[in-house]
Design a protein around this motif. Sequence first.
Motif, PDB file in Angstrom:
ATOM      1  N   TYR A 277       0.818  -1.208   0.000  1.00  0.00           N
ATOM      2  CA  TYR A 277       0.000   0.000   0.000  1.00  0.00           C
ATOM      3  C   TYR A 277       0.850   1.256   0.000  1.00  0.00           C
ATOM      4  N   LEU A 278       1.984   1.186   0.672  1.00  0.00           N
ATOM      5  CA  LEU A 278       2.878   2.331   0.724  1.00  0.00           C
ATOM      6  C   LEU A 278       3.409   2.654  -0.674  1.00  0.00           C
ATOM      7  N   VAL A 279       3.932   1.625  -1.329  1.00  0.00           N
ATOM      8  CA  VAL A 279       4.528   1.833  -2.651  1.00  0.00           C
ATOM      9  C   VAL A 279       3.493   2.363  -3.637  1.00  0.00           C
ATOM     10  N   TYR A 280       2.363   1.664  -3.743  1.00  0.00           N
ATOM     11  CA  TYR A 280       1.366   2.082  -4.722  1.00  0.00           C
ATOM     12  C   TYR A 280       0.629   3.336  -4.285  1.00  0.00           C
ATOM     13  N   GLY A 281       0.483   3.484  -2.983  1.00  0.00           N
ATOM     14  CA  GLY A 281      -0.191   4.674  -2.466  1.00  0.00           C
ATOM     15  C   GLY A 281       0.559   5.924  -2.879  1.00  0.00           C
ATOM     16  N   ILE A 282       1.874   5.903  -2.719  1.00  0.00           N
ATOM     17  CA  ILE A 282       2.682   7.070  -3.081  1.00  0.00           C
ATOM     18  C   ILE A 282       2.662   7.272  -4.591  1.00  0.00           C
ATOM     19  N   LEU A 283       2.845   6.169  -5.295  1.00  0.00           N
ATOM     20  CA  LEU A 283       2.955   6.255  -6.746  1.00  0.00           C
ATOM     21  C   LEU A 283       1.663   6.746  -7.406  1.00  0.00           C
ATOM     22  N   LEU A 284       0.532   6.292  -6.887  1.00  0.00           N
ATOM     23  CA  LEU A 284      -0.722   6.564  -7.593  1.00  0.00           C
ATOM     24  C   LEU A 284      -1.613   7.604  -6.915  1.00  0.00           C
ATOM     25  N   LYS A 285      -1.069   8.274  -5.930  1.00  0.00           N
ATOM     26  CA  LYS A 285      -1.879   9.249  -5.187  1.00  0.00           C
ATOM     27  C   LYS A 285      -2.470  10.301  -6.134  1.00  0.00           C
ATOM     28  N   ARG A 286      -1.593  10.852  -6.948  1.00  0.00           N
ATOM     29  CA  ARG A 286      -2.040  11.927  -7.827  1.00  0.00           C
ATOM     30  C   ARG A 286      -3.022  11.402  -8.869  1.00  0.00           C
ATOM     31  N   LEU A 287      -2.712  10.240  -9.429  1.00  0.00           N
ATOM     32  CA  LEU A 287      -3.587   9.672 -10.445  1.00  0.00           C
ATOM     33  C   LEU A 287      -4.981   9.402  -9.877  1.00  0.00           C
ATOM     34  N   ASN A 288      -5.025   8.814  -8.706  1.00  0.00           N
ATOM     35  CA  ASN A 288      -6.326   8.532  -8.090  1.00  0.00           C
ATOM     36  C   ASN A 288      -7.118   9.803  -7.849  1.00  0.00           C
ATOM     37  N   ARG A 289      -6.427  10.808  -7.368  1.00  0.00           N
ATOM     38  CA  ARG A 289      -7.103  12.080  -7.087  1.00  0.00           C
ATOM     39  C   ARG A 289      -7.659  12.672  -8.380  1.00  0.00           C
ATOM     40  N   ASN A 290      -6.828  12.687  -9.430  1.00  0.00           N
ATOM     41  CA  ASN A 290      -7.268  13.261 -10.696  1.00  0.00           C
ATOM     42  C   ASN A 290      -8.400  12.452 -11.324  1.00  0.00           C
ATOM     43  N   TYR A 291      -8.308  11.145 -11.173  1.00  0.00           N
ATOM     44  CA  TYR A 291      -9.360  10.296 -11.752  1.00  0.00           C
ATOM     45  C   TYR A 291     -10.708  10.581 -11.082  1.00  0.00           C
ATOM     46  N   LYS A 292     -10.680  10.707  -9.769  1.00  0.00           N
ATOM     47  CA  LYS A 292     -11.907  11.027  -9.031  1.00  0.00           C
ATOM     48  C   LYS A 292     -12.460  12.378  -9.453  1.00  0.00           C
ATOM     49  N   GLU A 293     -11.558  13.337  -9.571  1.00  0.00           N
ATOM     50  CA  GLU A 293     -11.959  14.690  -9.952  1.00  0.00           C
ATOM     51  C   GLU A 293     -12.589  14.690 -11.349  1.00  0.00           C
ATOM     52  N   LEU A 294     -11.966  13.938 -12.240  1.00  0.00           N
ATOM     53  CA  LEU A 294     -12.451  13.880 -13.619  1.00  0.00           C
ATOM     54  C   LEU A 294     -13.814  13.208 -13.690  1.00  0.00           C
ATOM     55  N   LYS A 295     -13.994  12.170 -12.901  1.00  0.00           N
ATOM     56  CA  LYS A 295     -15.223  11.373 -12.968  1.00  0.00           C
ATOM     57  C   LYS A 295     -16.356  11.968 -12.144  1.00  0.00           C
ATOM     58  N   LYS A 296     -16.051  12.974 -11.364  1.00  0.00           N
ATOM     59  CA  LYS A 296     -17.092  13.634 -10.580  1.00  0.00           C
ATOM     60  C   LYS A 296     -18.157  14.126 -11.549  1.00  0.00           C
ATOM     61  N   LEU A 297     -19.401  13.930 -11.208  1.00  0.00           N
ATOM     62  CA  LEU A 297     -20.551  14.355 -12.029  1.00  0.00           C
ATOM     63  C   LEU A 297     -20.850  13.423 -13.195  1.00  0.00           C
ATOM     64  N   GLU A 298     -19.909  12.565 -13.510  1.00  0.00           N
ATOM     65  CA  GLU A 298     -20.128  11.683 -14.662  1.00  0.00           C
ATOM     66  C   GLU A 298     -21.120  10.591 -14.257  1.00  0.00           C
ATOM     67  N   VAL A 299     -22.126  10.349 -15.154  1.00  0.00           N
ATOM     68  CA  VAL A 299     -23.104   9.328 -14.795  1.00  0.00           C
ATOM     69  C   VAL A 299     -22.735   7.998 -15.431  1.00  0.00           C
TER      70      VAL A 299
END
Lengths: 164, 214
Positions: B192-214
């Motif tokens: 979780y540490l390795v992937y958490g650090i690596l993908l933190k930004r991607l996960n955040r951006n993905y959530k932001e992008l998908k917000k409002l999407e049905v």
Amino acid sequence: MNKELEHSFVEQLEKNQNIVHKVCRLYTNNRDAHNDLFQEITIQLWRAFPKFRGDAKFSTWMYRVGLNTAITLYRKSKRSINTQDFDAVQFKIKADEYDDTEEEQLKLLYKAVHQLNDIEKALVFLYLEDKNYKEISETMGISEVNARVKMNRVKNKLRTILNP
Amino acid sequence: MDELELLKKDWKKEDTKRYPKLSYNQIYSMILKKSSSIVKWIFIISLLEFVFWLVFAIVMKANRNSESIADIESSTIFIILSVISYAVLAYFFYKFYMNYKTINSTDNASKLMENILKTRRTVKQYVGFNLAFIVISVVAMLPYVLNHDENTRSIIENATANGEVFKFYAGLILGVLIVLVIVVTILLLFYYLVYGILLKRLNRNYKELKKLEV
């Protein structure tokens, strides 16, 4: 064949490099980080180039790969942590070109844009580049309705930052 | 004038001094350099994970210094477990490679993020499988070891003679359980540490992008 491909790619990128610089300008705030991101976008563009077909404009294709690199693929280098106001140094807006209020306003505007999150920056970038909602939705992979709603929110957010 | 219009007007000025102007040779030297994208890092880390579990299996095999382990290895249950683990390894490797190949920087932003997350999910499943496999193997092999190992047998016989057989089993189960929990927790934390650090930004951006999407 490979040499030809390299030549054609480098030539086109040299001509259109401002698109990449503009992406870097939005997503970084010092020279090292700018160069670092430029480098990564160049690599990603070069890798994708063999699949690039002339049916899209080279510049249009660059928007997509450039933004994808900035939002998704790029890992910020350690060097980018120490920030220095890039706009002030690298892209100095000359005072004689603008009247004082306009210059001041622009400074605030760029500062406000830098405060947005990655996705919002991408939307602002596409707006500034005069892309229509269809293109925006295709680049970002979201519905046109969502693109519209998001864009309006970003614009409002920017206005709020500027006029609190 | 509206502020955003002002910004747009300024943005479009193709001022030659505004951006650095890179020469043909400067750009050419860039395409020879190596990428440091997160996809590359995910690929490297995933490969290391595959290698780690493979080396782990090989080391376990190479260390058969006692006859009892060789004995265990010829047992049906061990053979079944081995076959399963190699088949699963091959399956995951194939799936991982296919996922990796679908990652394409010319896809739209949302699709690109989904494909990267898919690759990462495959590796996550693989790690999950390995952890479950360790637990299952230990549980499945335990009765076999207890029955076949000379030393353990004599300990059990002693315990039975002393009327402490219940205590022995309870201690054994507790010991095995504690070791398993520690091993699994350390591996999960690391993961979780390795992937958490690596993908933190991607996960955040993905959530932001998908917000409002049905």
